[in-house]
Design a protein around this motif. Structure first.
Motif, short mmCIF file in Angstrom:
data_model
loop_
_atom_site.label_atom_id
_atom_site.label_comp_id
_atom_site.label_asym_id
_atom_site.label_seq_id
_atom_site.Cartn_x
_atom_site.Cartn_y
_atom_site.Cartn_z
N GLY A 1 0.78 -1.25 0.07
CA GLY A 1 -0.02 0.02 0.10
C GLY A 1 0.95 1.23 0.01
O GLY A 1 2.30 1.18 0.34
N THR B 1 -4.12 5.67 -6.04
CA THR B 1 -4.12 5.17 -4.50
C THR B 1 -5.20 3.96 -4.59
O THR B 1 -5.10 2.97 -3.79
N ASN C 1 -4.28 0.39 -3.37
CA ASN C 1 -4.84 -0.04 -1.95
C ASN C 1 -6.03 -0.92 -1.79
O ASN C 1 -6.23 -1.50 -0.94
N SER D 1 -5.28 -2.43 6.36
CA SER D 1 -6.00 -1.04 5.99
C SER D 1 -5.16 0.06 6.82
O SER D 1 -3.96 0.04 7.01
N TYR E 1 -6.17 8.05 0.26
CA TYR E 1 -5.71 6.88 1.07
C TYR E 1 -6.69 6.63 2.17
O TYR E 1 -7.16 5.17 2.19
N SER F 1 -9.58 4.43 0.28
CA SER F 1 -9.20 3.32 -0.14
C SER F 1 -9.25 2.21 1.00
O SER F 1 -9.39 1.03 0.81
N LYS F 2 -8.45 2.57 2.23
CA LYS F 2 -8.27 1.75 3.25
C LYS F 2 -9.84 1.68 3.95
O LYS F 2 -10.18 0.67 4.49
#
Ligand SMILES: NC(=O)c1ccc[n+]([C@@H]2O[C@H](COP(=O)([O-])OP(=O)(O)OC[C@H]3O[C@@H](n4cnc5c(N)ncnc54)[C@H](OP(=O)(O)O)[C@@H]3O)[C@@H](O)[C@H]2O)c1
Length: 257
Positions: A96, A115, A119, A146, A162, A165-166
């Motif tokens: 990631g 991203t 991720n 994550s 970010y 994405s997590k």
């Protein structure tokens, strides 16, 4: 349960694991730990020299792959693993990165897409690629990595794409867990707080950054990859055999405040 039976739950001698992001940081520590508990481990990232050294150390398999290349994830990772180590029973998606440090309103669209590709979409693609093998061998464990930024906003460190994405990984985790439970495939996510690695060294090394981390972390110690690995091992091994669809936060108390 006797101590012997409890220790046996961690035994991974029948396991074949794929660990992404294993050329450094958390992924490398996870690969070492799974191999230490008996798994045959394939390590995946872009830096071939580092992967080769780690594969040699743990008697595993190095698979060089750019995970942003979503079309080729399945063909470049799973066949060599099946051929060399056997059908994968554990997948840890640890690779990631962040591609922009801009405020949300200024993040370039290209950085947002990169991203999400690395991720979120790459872990999804790789989970889909291992699925038929896990199904056909009677089950498996997938652990995604994550971040607490998928759960809370982190003041002073802009990371909207970010964080998205997590957070997406947690939604994906719950959905895959429910869809694949009947095949005994467990899917979980570990959400770390801050720990020292290549991507956070500068933060830890600056006086201001170190103070910020100390001020926001209730436990009085600096986080390291070692602090995260235990949760991954627990979820990957039979110790986690009745846990699926969860996001486990390991953050020194950051999100408990
Ligand atoms: N450090 C923290 O405080 C922290 C906090 C919360 C969550 N996390 C998450 O924890 C995970 C591990 O991070 P880390 O801190 O251990 O960072 P790290 O040491 O920088 O490791 C990142 C890994 O991802 C790999 N990677 C990056 N881009 C890739 C690509 N396109 N294709 C294949 N592999 C790629 C890197 O390998 P190559 O460069 O060789 O490809 C490297 O092995 C990440 O998902 C990160 O978001 C970290």
């Amino acid at each position: 349960m006797t101590p012997h039976a409890a220790a046996h739950l961690f035994d991974l001698h029948d396991a074949v694991a794929i660990v992404t992001g294993a050329s450094s940081g958390l992924g490398a520590e996870i690969a070492r730990t799974l191999a230490g508990f008996g798994a045959r481990v394939a390590v995946v990232a872009r830096r071939a020299d580092r992967l080769a050294a780690l594969a040699h150390e743990i008697d595993g398999l190095a698979v060089t792959c750019d995970l942003s290349d979503l079309e080729h994830i399945e063909s470049s990772i799973v066949p060599p693993v099946v051929e060399t180590l056997g059908s994968p029973t554990i997948l840890v998606n640890a690779a990631g990165n962040r591609f922009t440090e801009q405020q949300a309103e200024s993040e370039p669209l290209d950085a947002i897409r990169r991203t999400l590709d690395l991720n979120l979409l790459a872990p999804f693609q790789l989970a889909r690629a291992v699925f038929p093998h896990m199904r056909d061998t009677g089950g498996g464990a997938i652990v995604n990595i994550s971040s607490i930024s998928g759960r809370v906003g982190v003041p002073g460190i802009p990371q909207a794409s970010y964080a998205a994405s997590k957070a997406g990984l947690s939604g994906l985790t719950a959905e895959l867990a429910v869809q694949w439970a009947r095949h005994s495939i467990r899917v979980n996510t570990v959400a770390p707080g801050f720990f020292r690695s290549e991507i956070t060294d500068d933060l830890y090394d600056s006086e201001r950054g170190a103070r910020y981390l100390r001020r926001n972390t209730p436990l009085p110690k600096e986080g390291s990859a070692h602090d995260i690995v235990g949760a991954v091992l627990w979820l990957a091994a039979d110790t986690g055999s009745y846990v699926t669809g969860q996001t486990i936060v390991v953050d020194g108390g950051w999100t408990a405040r």
